[in-house]
Each structure stands twice: as structure tokens, then as C-alpha cells.
Design an enzyme around this catalytic site. Sequence first.
Site, PDB file in Angstrom:
ATOM      1  N   SER A  48       0.680  -1.068   0.008  1.00 40.75           N
ATOM      2  CA  SER A  48       0.094   0.009  -0.119  1.00 40.75           C
ATOM      3  C   SER A  48       0.879   1.245  -0.088  1.00 40.75           C
ATOM      4  CB  SER A  48      -0.843  -0.065   1.253  1.00 40.75           C
ATOM      5  OG  SER A  48      -0.192  -0.030   2.377  1.00 40.75           O
ATOM      6  N   GLU A  60      -5.382  -0.702  -7.534  1.00 33.70           N
ATOM      7  CA  GLU A  60      -4.361   0.146  -7.910  1.00 33.70           C
ATOM      8  C   GLU A  60      -3.266  -0.419  -8.891  1.00 33.70           C
ATOM      9  OE1 GLU A  60      -4.146   4.312  -5.055  1.00 33.70           O
ATOM     10  OE2 GLU A  60      -3.142   2.504  -4.398  1.00 33.70           O
ATOM     11  N   HIS A 114      -2.447  -3.003  -5.821  1.00 35.05           N
ATOM     12  CA  HIS A 114      -2.958  -2.738  -4.617  1.00 35.05           C
ATOM     13  C   HIS A 114      -4.721  -2.840  -4.547  1.00 35.05           C
ATOM     14  CE1 HIS A 114      -3.606   0.452  -1.207  1.00 35.05           C
ATOM     15  NE2 HIS A 114      -3.536  -0.860  -0.744  1.00 35.05           N
TER      16      HIS A 114
END
Length: 284
Positions: free
Chosen positions: A119, A152, A140
Site C-alpha cells: 500500500s 491500483e 494494490h
Amino acid sequence: MAIEKVAVIGGGTMGSGIAEVAAKSGCNTIVVEIDAGLAELAQKKLETSTEKAVTRGKISEEDREGLLGRLSFTTSFKDLEDRDLVIEAVVESPSVKADVFSTLDEIVQDSAILASNTSSISIGEIADSTERGEKVLGMHFFNPATIQPLVELISSEETSEETLQIVETFTRDVMGKHPIRTIDRAGFVVNRLLVPYLLQAMHMFDRGQATKEDIDAGMKFGCAHPQGPLELSDLIGLDTLQLVAEVLYEEFKEPTYAPPPILKRMVTAGHLGRKSGKGFYTYE
């Protein structure tokens, strides 16, 4: 390149969720844990999660059996030689992730793509531990991975456009998620915006400006957020939030990213076993 065989490193909350999504999407999926006990826990977690999905009418019992049939669990990286995609979901530590990627690089087939669910940690830093930087990227997912649609996709300077396109297509068309692209900067898109918001809520609570309940109610009923910032902090995990905030502060040196004193106190107290839990709603 079609991704059909997937592995997930780590069977915790995020890892088991990602594995469930992959298996539900029709992929042969292996979950890797560090010992047999944790592998068994991961398997039970997935059995329970899919059982709840049947109860709620999300999938049929037949689909559940098929999903579980596509899942296997191991403690050996050697079982991953034939994987097309390996997604790492271990502790948010650069050194631990580097060790994982270095090991994977030596074992999996040359065409395999390696992804990190980090993250906040630099994808370029992770890729440096391999000899296939062009095939390393960030994926992510958000908690719970079985429900949250966003993923992501983070590229380092080495990540190839071909790798991004393969994973983007797989994420969208096979997993049924909504991928967004971002370059390799700490926090990427969501945490770069989210973490300062959560930390400011902690500062506000620590200074006695409002109760935790009223802070959370303010954002839920004033801004239509499904959860308040302190509830969300508990869900993410205070340990994880502190690590992410430290990475963000180290890169940008902006005060808004610095972990507040209350966060450090609560994490330390939880590690020392002095409190009943490590969260704003379990902390005594």
C-alpha cells in the site's frame, strides 16, 4: 499472455481475499504460508468466507465447490514454478518483500509476472531484488478484496507497458475489478489522499476536540462516507497505518504524513499487551 495460474504469498486478511477473487475468476490458485498451521488457518478462512457467500446468495453451492477446488495451500515456494502471476501480500516491510521477490525470481518461470499488494512501498525498490524488473508491478487491492472493486496498478520505471496491459486486462476482464494506473510514488493515489485524513482525525480525537463517535458520525452523515475515519483506521489496522504513514513521511517530509503521538502510543501499547486491542473502538 493469458493468466490462468495464480499464486498469492500470504494467507492473511488481504491474501486470502485476493486468493478468493482469483479462484472465483476461474484461476488455479495457490496460497503460500510460512508454516502448516498458518496455511490451515488460511484454508479455514476461505472456507468460512465462501460459506457466507452462499448463505447470502452471492454464489451457489456448486460455484463454491468449484472455487474451493481451484484453491490449494502450500508452505513451499517450489510449488510455484508454473505460475503465470504471483501476488505478494505479506507484512508491509521492504526487507521482507525483497526477500520474497528475490526467492520468487529464482523459482517461477521466466514469463511470470510478479506483483506486490503493498500500500506504500516503492515498486522500484521491490523490483531491484529481481532480475525481471520489467515484469514487476504493484497490484494494490482494497479491504475486503472480495467486495471492493478498486485495484491500483503501480508501475516502476522498469515496468513494461506489455506487463501493465496484461495485468490491467486480467484485473478488469477476468477478476471483474476496476483498475487504475499510477506511477511509483509513496502512497500511490488512494493512500496519498486517505492517510492524512485519517491522521487528522486522530489528532482531533487526541486533542479532545470531539469524541470518536462524533468524529466518525460527522463524516458519515455530513460527507456520506460509509465509515468514519477512526472506524476505518481500526479496519485497516493501526500497525499498518503507522507503517504507511512512516513511508509517506520519509518520502515527502510533509507534517501531514507524520504518525501522530496517539497512533504511536496505541501501537506500542498493543505490542506490549497492555491493552485489550489495537483500535480506537477496542482500546481501553
